[in-house]
Scaffold this motif. Structure first.
Motif, PDB file in Angstrom:
ATOM      1  N   SER A  19       5.197  11.089  -7.132  1.00  0.00           N
ATOM      2  CA  SER A  19       4.096  10.390  -7.803  1.00  0.00           C
ATOM      3  C   SER A  19       3.539   9.212  -7.014  1.00  0.00           C
ATOM      4  CB  SER A  19       4.548   9.902  -9.185  1.00  0.00           C
ATOM      5  OG  SER A  19       5.606   8.955  -9.069  1.00  0.00           O
ATOM      6  N   PRO A  21       1.450   7.729  -4.013  1.00  0.00           N
ATOM      7  CA  PRO A  21       0.494   8.120  -2.975  1.00  0.00           C
ATOM      8  C   PRO A  21       0.890   7.555  -1.626  1.00  0.00           C
ATOM      9  CG  PRO A  21      -0.401   6.319  -4.275  1.00  0.00           C
ATOM     10  CD  PRO A  21       0.877   6.731  -4.945  1.00  0.00           C
ATOM     11  N   ARG A 128      -2.086  -3.996  -2.558  1.00  0.00           N
ATOM     12  CA  ARG A 128      -2.586  -2.828  -3.297  1.00  0.00           C
ATOM     13  C   ARG A 128      -2.906  -1.675  -2.346  1.00  0.00           C
ATOM     14  NH1 ARG A 128      -5.349  -7.145  -5.842  1.00  0.00           N
ATOM     15  NH2 ARG A 128      -7.126  -6.779  -4.452  1.00  0.00           N
ATOM     16  N   LYS A 130      -4.349   2.294  -3.170  1.00  0.00           N
ATOM     17  CA  LYS A 130      -4.713   3.317  -4.152  1.00  0.00           C
ATOM     18  C   LYS A 130      -4.238   2.893  -5.541  1.00  0.00           C
ATOM     19  CE  LYS A 130      -5.014   7.064  -0.784  1.00  0.00           C
ATOM     20  NZ  LYS A 130      -4.585   8.433  -0.398  1.00  0.00           N
ATOM     21  N   THR A 131      -3.310   3.622  -6.145  1.00  0.00           N
ATOM     22  CA  THR A 131      -2.874   3.317  -7.517  1.00  0.00           C
ATOM     23  C   THR A 131      -1.602   2.472  -7.576  1.00  0.00           C
ATOM     24  OG1 THR A 131      -1.604   5.377  -7.604  1.00  0.00           O
ATOM     25  CG2 THR A 131      -3.890   5.451  -8.371  1.00  0.00           C
ATOM     26  N   ILE A 132      -1.107   2.027  -6.433  1.00  0.00           N
ATOM     27  CA  ILE A 132       0.170   1.304  -6.406  1.00  0.00           C
ATOM     28  C   ILE A 132       0.035  -0.011  -5.634  1.00  0.00           C
ATOM     29  CG2 ILE A 132       1.524   3.430  -6.502  1.00  0.00           C
ATOM     30  CD1 ILE A 132       1.982   3.055  -3.433  1.00  0.00           C
ATOM     31  N   SER A 133       1.097  -0.799  -5.693  1.00  0.00           N
ATOM     32  CA  SER A 133       1.246  -1.943  -4.804  1.00  0.00           C
ATOM     33  C   SER A 133       2.502  -1.714  -3.982  1.00  0.00           C
ATOM     34  CB  SER A 133       1.357  -3.251  -5.590  1.00  0.00           C
ATOM     35  OG  SER A 133       0.119  -3.582  -6.184  1.00  0.00           O
TER      36      SER A 133
END
Length: 257
Positions: A19, A21, A128, A130-133
């Motif tokens: 999950s 990226p 940061r 994409k959808t994560i840090s």
């Protein structure tokens, strides 16, 4: 002796591999399987002929790396590419790679572990993507020169040399952030500026990152790409060793970066 599939599934679940990226060439997870069992784990920062040869000499059959087999993109299987693959198959060595899933893990990740090494306590995420840090951040009240000295001592343990942008006498670090590896990017500097970060600790960055940091009043401490990414694979291999009762060894192969 433990089934390779069992070790792989455990690490996949632990790091949320499927999950998270990442860059296309990371190909996180099992990159090369073996005949099906693990008796010894070898851990290294980089997949290379040097680390593959060392793993074979150690009689390891599971090589855990941060930068995997396909990091440099498509290559013809000849020369050193062939020698790496030949050695792996001849010695029945599986290869497992974890890049951003390992960087960002709260317990076994490079960023959280580097914070601990430097006596810092993370309270927020940073960097940061994409959808994560990827990284971590927090508050402190410490002389920046002292923090730079701690970082220098850490880097020296892994054959590196820490460097910093200019530090004014008496300057104190009150809001810090860490992004290991190639962490001094245009994006991380912009994020640090937006969030009031005064000290950014990274592995490395391009020359212009030092110029940009000086202009926006951020001190950057470059601790070395290799040094800052030794922590995660070591911690993960040690944890897997405890979990499955499999011996492990760290292959130290500094790159000078």
């Amino acid at each position: 002796m433990t089934a390779t599939a069992l070790v792989v599934q455990y690490i996949d679940d632990l790091l949320s591999t499927s999950s998270v990226p990442d860059y296309a060439n990371a190909l996180n997870g099992l990159q090369l399987e073996n005949s099906g069992t693990v008796r010894r784990i070898a851990a290294a920062v980089d997949f290379s002929l040097r680390t593959v040869t060392a793993a074979a000499a150690l009689e390891a059959d599971f090589l855990l790396v941060h930068h995997g087999m396909f990091w440099s993109g498509l290559q013809q299987i000849r020369g050193t590419s062939y020698e790496r693959l030949r050695t792996l198959i001849a010695n029945d060595i599986a290869v497992y790679a974890s890049h951003l899933p390992l960087d960002r893990h709260a317990l076994y990740g490079n960023n959280a572990l580097l914070a601990t090494e430097l006596g810092l306590e993370p309270s927020a995420e940073f960097a940061r993507f994409k959808t994560i840090s990827i990284g971590v951040a927090g508050d402190a009240d410490i002389e920046t020169a002292d923090l730079a000295a701690r970082t220098s001592h850490f880097a020296e343990r892994f054959g590196g040399v820490a460097r910093t942008t200019a530090i004014q006498p008496g300057r104190r670090t009150r809001r810090w952030a860490i992004c290991t590896g190639a962490g001094a990017t245009t994006e991380t500097l912009a994020e640090a500026s937006e969030r009031g970060i005064d000290t950014l600790i990274v592995g490395e960055g391009p020359h212009h990152s030092a110029v940009a940091a000086d202009e926006i009043g951020i001190t950057v401490i470059y601790a070395g790409h290799y040094a800052t990414e030794t922590l995660g694979v070591r911690a993960l291999a040690a944890h897997a060793s405890d979990r499955f009762g499999i011996p492990w060894t760290f292959i130290d192969a500094p790159t000078g970066r």
